[in-house]
Write a protein that holds these residues in place. Structure first.
Motif, PDB file in Angstrom:
ATOM      1  N   THR A   1      52.910  44.464  28.823  1.00 45.92           N
ATOM      2  CA  THR A   1      53.080  45.797  29.412  1.00 45.92           C
ATOM      3  C   THR A   1      54.371  46.440  28.925  1.00 45.92           C
ATOM      4  O   THR A   1      54.385  47.607  28.507  1.00 45.92           O
ATOM      5  CB  THR A   1      53.068  45.707  30.955  1.00 45.92           C
ATOM      6  OG1 THR A   1      51.831  45.120  31.374  1.00 45.92           O
ATOM      7  CG2 THR A   1      53.222  47.082  31.589  1.00 45.92           C
TER       8      THR A   1
ATOM      9  N   VAL B   1      49.874  46.616  38.309  1.00 42.42           N
ATOM     10  CA  VAL B   1      49.045  45.438  38.097  1.00 42.42           C
ATOM     11  C   VAL B   1      48.889  44.751  39.452  1.00 42.42           C
ATOM     12  O   VAL B   1      49.877  44.486  40.130  1.00 42.42           O
ATOM     13  CB  VAL B   1      49.691  44.456  37.094  1.00 42.42           C
ATOM     14  CG1 VAL B   1      48.778  43.259  36.850  1.00 42.42           C
ATOM     15  CG2 VAL B   1      50.058  45.154  35.785  1.00 42.42           C
ATOM     16  N   VAL B   2      47.661  44.501  39.833  1.00 41.22           N
ATOM     17  CA  VAL B   2      47.370  43.722  41.035  1.00 41.22           C
ATOM     18  C   VAL B   2      46.695  42.457  40.542  1.00 41.22           C
ATOM     19  O   VAL B   2      45.736  42.521  39.774  1.00 41.22           O
ATOM     20  CB  VAL B   2      46.457  44.493  42.010  1.00 41.22           C
ATOM     21  CG1 VAL B   2      46.141  43.642  43.230  1.00 41.22           C
ATOM     22  CG2 VAL B   2      47.108  45.809  42.421  1.00 41.22           C
ATOM     23  N   MET B   3      47.234  41.297  40.950  1.00 41.38           N
ATOM     24  CA  MET B   3      46.744  40.046  40.381  1.00 41.38           C
ATOM     25  C   MET B   3      46.636  38.970  41.453  1.00 41.38           C
ATOM     26  O   MET B   3      47.136  39.138  42.553  1.00 41.38           O
ATOM     27  CB  MET B   3      47.671  39.608  39.258  1.00 41.38           C
ATOM     28  CG  MET B   3      49.106  39.437  39.682  1.00 41.38           C
ATOM     29  SD  MET B   3      50.233  39.764  38.346  1.00 41.38           S
ATOM     30  CE  MET B   3      51.626  40.368  39.263  1.00 41.38           C
ATOM     31  N   SER B   4      46.030  37.878  41.099  1.00 43.25           N
ATOM     32  CA  SER B   4      45.876  36.785  42.058  1.00 43.25           C
ATOM     33  C   SER B   4      46.929  35.688  41.858  1.00 43.25           C
ATOM     34  O   SER B   4      47.142  34.888  42.761  1.00 43.25           O
ATOM     35  CB  SER B   4      44.472  36.172  41.949  1.00 43.25           C
ATOM     36  OG  SER B   4      44.269  35.580  40.685  1.00 43.25           O
TER      37      SER B   4
ATOM     38  N   SER C   1      42.648  36.371  38.322  1.00 45.13           N
ATOM     39  CA  SER C   1      42.104  37.680  38.002  1.00 45.13           C
ATOM     40  C   SER C   1      43.162  38.737  38.257  1.00 45.13           C
ATOM     41  O   SER C   1      44.141  38.500  38.966  1.00 45.13           O
ATOM     42  CB  SER C   1      40.859  37.973  38.852  1.00 45.13           C
ATOM     43  OG  SER C   1      41.198  37.965  40.221  1.00 45.13           O
ATOM     44  N   GLY C   2      42.951  39.885  37.674  1.00 44.22           N
ATOM     45  CA  GLY C   2      43.899  40.964  37.864  1.00 44.22           C
ATOM     46  C   GLY C   2      43.328  42.282  37.401  1.00 44.22           C
ATOM     47  O   GLY C   2      42.275  42.340  36.764  1.00 44.22           O
ATOM     48  N   PHE C   3      44.042  43.332  37.750  1.00 45.89           N
ATOM     49  CA  PHE C   3      43.630  44.676  37.412  1.00 45.89           C
ATOM     50  C   PHE C   3      44.871  45.442  36.979  1.00 45.89           C
ATOM     51  O   PHE C   3      45.884  45.431  37.676  1.00 45.89           O
ATOM     52  CB  PHE C   3      42.993  45.326  38.648  1.00 45.89           C
ATOM     53  CG  PHE C   3      42.615  46.764  38.452  1.00 45.89           C
ATOM     54  CD1 PHE C   3      41.461  47.105  37.782  1.00 45.89           C
ATOM     55  CD2 PHE C   3      43.432  47.778  38.940  1.00 45.89           C
ATOM     56  CE1 PHE C   3      41.107  48.438  37.603  1.00 45.89           C
ATOM     57  CE2 PHE C   3      43.088  49.100  38.768  1.00 45.89           C
ATOM     58  CZ  PHE C   3      41.920  49.431  38.098  1.00 45.89           C
ATOM     59  N   ILE C   4      44.817  46.080  35.808  1.00 49.63           N
ATOM     60  CA  ILE C   4      45.932  46.864  35.281  1.00 49.63           C
ATOM     61  C   ILE C   4      45.501  48.318  35.204  1.00 49.63           C
ATOM     62  O   ILE C   4      44.412  48.615  34.705  1.00 49.63           O
ATOM     63  CB  ILE C   4      46.341  46.385  33.869  1.00 49.63           C
ATOM     64  CG1 ILE C   4      46.753  44.918  33.891  1.00 49.63           C
ATOM     65  CG2 ILE C   4      47.475  47.249  33.312  1.00 49.63           C
ATOM     66  CD1 ILE C   4      46.975  44.307  32.521  1.00 49.63           C
ATOM     67  N   THR C   5      46.366  49.211  35.695  1.00 52.12           N
ATOM     68  CA  THR C   5      46.039  50.633  35.602  1.00 52.12           C
ATOM     69  C   THR C   5      47.292  51.464  35.332  1.00 52.12           C
ATOM     70  O   THR C   5      48.391  51.076  35.713  1.00 52.12           O
ATOM     71  CB  THR C   5      45.356  51.139  36.896  1.00 52.12           C
ATOM     72  OG1 THR C   5      45.005  52.512  36.727  1.00 52.12           O
ATOM     73  CG2 THR C   5      46.256  51.014  38.108  1.00 52.12           C
TER      74      THR C   5
ATOM     75  N   ASP D   1      46.959  54.688  36.270  1.00 49.24           N
ATOM     76  CA  ASP D   1      46.660  55.789  37.187  1.00 49.24           C
ATOM     77  C   ASP D   1      47.878  56.009  38.087  1.00 49.24           C
ATOM     78  O   ASP D   1      48.248  55.131  38.868  1.00 49.24           O
ATOM     79  CB  ASP D   1      45.422  55.444  38.015  1.00 49.24           C
ATOM     80  CG  ASP D   1      44.994  56.574  38.933  1.00 49.24           C
ATOM     81  OD1 ASP D   1      45.815  57.005  39.782  1.00 49.24           O
ATOM     82  OD2 ASP D   1      43.835  57.017  38.812  1.00 49.24           O
TER      83      ASP D   1
END
Length: 150
Positions: free
Chosen positions: A14, A97-100, A111-115, A117
């Motif tokens: 990132t 980033v929201v991750m486990s 798992s995770g999510f990158i944005t 937004d």
């Protein structure tokens, strides 16, 4: 979903996209291996500031790692926290980033999510600011006072 990527890998990638930025992270706990990775990422000049929120239940581990944390983290807070969030921002970018995964080395599937937004970033940033200002203990401040008085 992967067992190959670590949070430090995501942070470094990132920052390679955004350039130097301010970083905020939350996790249940932190490890010495993760702090080593942060040390080298900071050495590259990519981290302008770093704040971390950890869980109260990880206090013993945090105390053991305190000398290393104090050298790599600007502010360390303790709260009732189980979230794993990474916020990276500068004048151009807002990355959430929201991750486990905790800020530790693990070989489990995570798992995770990158944005990028801005509304997602702003919402998470506002919630994190609330936790920091109203629901957490500034460990960096308390621990340094305890050390200074002994």
């Amino acid at each position: 979903m992967s067992n190959a990527l670590q949070v430090a890998d995501i942070l470094k990638w990132t920052l390679s996209q955004t350039g130097p930025a301010d970083v905020q992270m939350t996790s249940f706990s932190i490890s010495e291996e993760f702090l080593r990775r942060i040390f080298f990422i900071e050495k590259e000049g990519l981290v302008r500031s770093l704040d971390i929120v950890l869980d109260f239940k990880a206090t013993n581990k945090t105390l053991k790692l305190w000398p290393f944390i104090a050298q790599t983290v600007e502010n360390c807070y303790l709260s009732d926290n189980h979230s794993k969030i990474l916020l990276v921002s500068n004048e151009v970018w807002k990355v959430a980033v929201v991750m486990s995964q905790n800020l530790t080395r693990g070989n489990r599937y995570e798992s995770g999510f990158i944005t990028t937004d801005a509304s997602v970033f702003d919402s998470l940033h506002q919630q994190l600011d609330y936790v920091i200002t109203r629901q957490s203990v500034p460990f960096h401040d308390i621990f340094s006072r305890t050390v200074d008085h002994h």
